[in-house]
Design a protein around this motif. Structure first.
Motif, PDB file in Angstrom:
ATOM      1  N   VAL A  64     -12.709 -86.656-122.472  1.00  0.00           N
ATOM      2  CA  VAL A  64     -12.165 -87.682-121.594  1.00  0.00           C
ATOM      3  C   VAL A  64     -13.128 -88.000-120.452  1.00  0.00           C
ATOM      4  CG1 VAL A  64     -10.184 -88.284-120.157  1.00  0.00           C
ATOM      5  CG2 VAL A  64      -9.851 -86.899-122.202  1.00  0.00           C
ATOM      6  N   VAL A  65     -13.868 -87.001-119.991  1.00  0.00           N
ATOM      7  CA  VAL A  65     -14.818 -87.166-118.893  1.00  0.00           C
ATOM      8  C   VAL A  65     -16.125 -86.494-119.287  1.00  0.00           C
ATOM      9  CG1 VAL A  65     -15.345 -86.593-116.483  1.00  0.00           C
ATOM     10  CG2 VAL A  65     -12.989 -87.110-117.148  1.00  0.00           C
ATOM     11  N   TYR A  66     -17.222 -87.201-119.101  1.00  0.00           N
ATOM     12  CA  TYR A  66     -18.548 -86.602-119.297  1.00  0.00           C
ATOM     13  C   TYR A  66     -19.469 -87.250-118.279  1.00  0.00           C
ATOM     14  CZ  TYR A  66     -22.687 -84.668-121.504  1.00  0.00           C
ATOM     15  OH  TYR A  66     -23.840 -83.956-121.760  1.00  0.00           O
ATOM     16  N   LEU A  67     -19.866 -86.487-117.288  1.00  0.00           N
ATOM     17  CA  LEU A  67     -20.648 -86.999-116.178  1.00  0.00           C
ATOM     18  C   LEU A  67     -21.877 -86.128-115.977  1.00  0.00           C
ATOM     19  CD1 LEU A  67     -20.840 -88.975-113.747  1.00  0.00           C
ATOM     20  CD2 LEU A  67     -19.470 -87.322-112.462  1.00  0.00           C
ATOM     21  N   VAL A  68     -23.044 -86.748-115.986  1.00  0.00           N
ATOM     22  CA  VAL A  68     -24.305 -86.045-115.763  1.00  0.00           C
ATOM     23  C   VAL A  68     -24.904 -86.583-114.472  1.00  0.00           C
ATOM     24  CG1 VAL A  68     -26.611 -85.577-116.676  1.00  0.00           C
ATOM     25  CG2 VAL A  68     -24.671 -85.777-118.250  1.00  0.00           C
ATOM     26  N   GLU A  93     -17.408 -82.018-117.367  1.00  0.00           N
ATOM     27  CA  GLU A  93     -16.742 -82.425-118.602  1.00  0.00           C
ATOM     28  C   GLU A  93     -15.244 -82.232-118.461  1.00  0.00           C
ATOM     29  OE1 GLU A  93     -18.316 -80.966-122.287  1.00  0.00           O
ATOM     30  OE2 GLU A  93     -20.348 -80.836-121.445  1.00  0.00           O
ATOM     31  N   GLY A  94     -14.491 -83.157-119.029  1.00  0.00           N
ATOM     32  CA  GLY A  94     -13.038 -83.056-119.092  1.00  0.00           C
ATOM     33  C   GLY A  94     -12.600 -83.292-120.529  1.00  0.00           C
ATOM     34  N   TRP A  95     -11.767 -82.406-121.049  1.00  0.00           N
ATOM     35  CA  TRP A  95     -11.337 -82.440-122.454  1.00  0.00           C
ATOM     36  C   TRP A  95      -9.819 -82.437-122.527  1.00  0.00           C
ATOM     37  CZ3 TRP A  95     -14.754 -82.602-126.561  1.00  0.00           C
ATOM     38  CH2 TRP A  95     -16.103 -82.511-126.206  1.00  0.00           C
ATOM     39  N   THR A  96      -9.305 -82.954-123.622  1.00  0.00           N
ATOM     40  CA  THR A  96      -7.861 -82.974-123.810  1.00  0.00           C
ATOM     41  C   THR A  96      -7.298 -81.562-123.768  1.00  0.00           C
ATOM     42  OG1 THR A  96      -8.266 -83.094-126.185  1.00  0.00           O
ATOM     43  CG2 THR A  96      -7.741 -85.155-125.048  1.00  0.00           C
ATOM     44  N   THR A  97      -7.947 -80.631-124.456  1.00  0.00           N
ATOM     45  CA  THR A  97      -7.535 -79.218-124.443  1.00  0.00           C
ATOM     46  C   THR A  97      -8.772 -78.332-124.542  1.00  0.00           C
ATOM     47  OG1 THR A  97      -7.361 -78.959-126.844  1.00  0.00           O
ATOM     48  CG2 THR A  97      -5.374 -79.757-125.673  1.00  0.00           C
ATOM     49  N   GLU A  98      -8.634 -77.081-124.165  1.00  0.00           N
ATOM     50  CA  GLU A  98      -9.726 -76.125-124.321  1.00  0.00           C
ATOM     51  C   GLU A  98     -10.051 -75.937-125.800  1.00  0.00           C
ATOM     52  OE1 GLU A  98     -11.053 -71.635-122.901  1.00  0.00           O
ATOM     53  OE2 GLU A  98      -9.074 -72.396-122.358  1.00  0.00           O
TER      54      GLU A  98
END
Length: 105
Positions: A41-45, A59-64
């Motif tokens: 959902v989120v990927y920022l460099v 990084e942001g993910w729906t689930t681990e």
């Protein structure tokens, strides 16, 4: 989409390799690579303003579980291997569960 799992990592490149490291990390956004997954959902460099060899990744993910599943794949493992070749030893990693915020690019 809700972010249920995420992390921040700070990666210090070997001297003079910060731009190359940044470029490798950004390939994760290419189709078929991990950050292009619907689960990401989120990927920022970001690069440090004071040290061009320091790179931050959020990084942001729906689930681990989704994160671990995607990163077990060959595309992700290839990127991880390239990052490890460019990185100096010892990079802090902090996992988190987002509770709110905003991202717009």
């Amino acid at each position: 989409m809700v972010v249920g799992y995420g992390f921040n990592a700070t990666v210090t490149a070997k001297p003079g390799l910060g731009e190359r490291l940044t470029n490798v990390l950004l390939t994760a956004l290419d189709e078929g690579n991990p950050a292009a997954s619907d689960s990401c959902v989120v990927y920022l460099v970001c690069r440090s303003a004071s040290d061009p060899d320091v790179v931050h990744v959020t990084e942001g993910w729906t689930t681990e579980e989704d994160h671990h599943r995607v990163f077990a794949g060959p595309a992700a493992q290839a990127i991880v291997a390239r990052v490890q070749e460019l990185a100096a030893d010892g990079s802090p990693y902090t996992d988190f569960v987002p509770v709110g915020g905003k991202a717009a690019f």
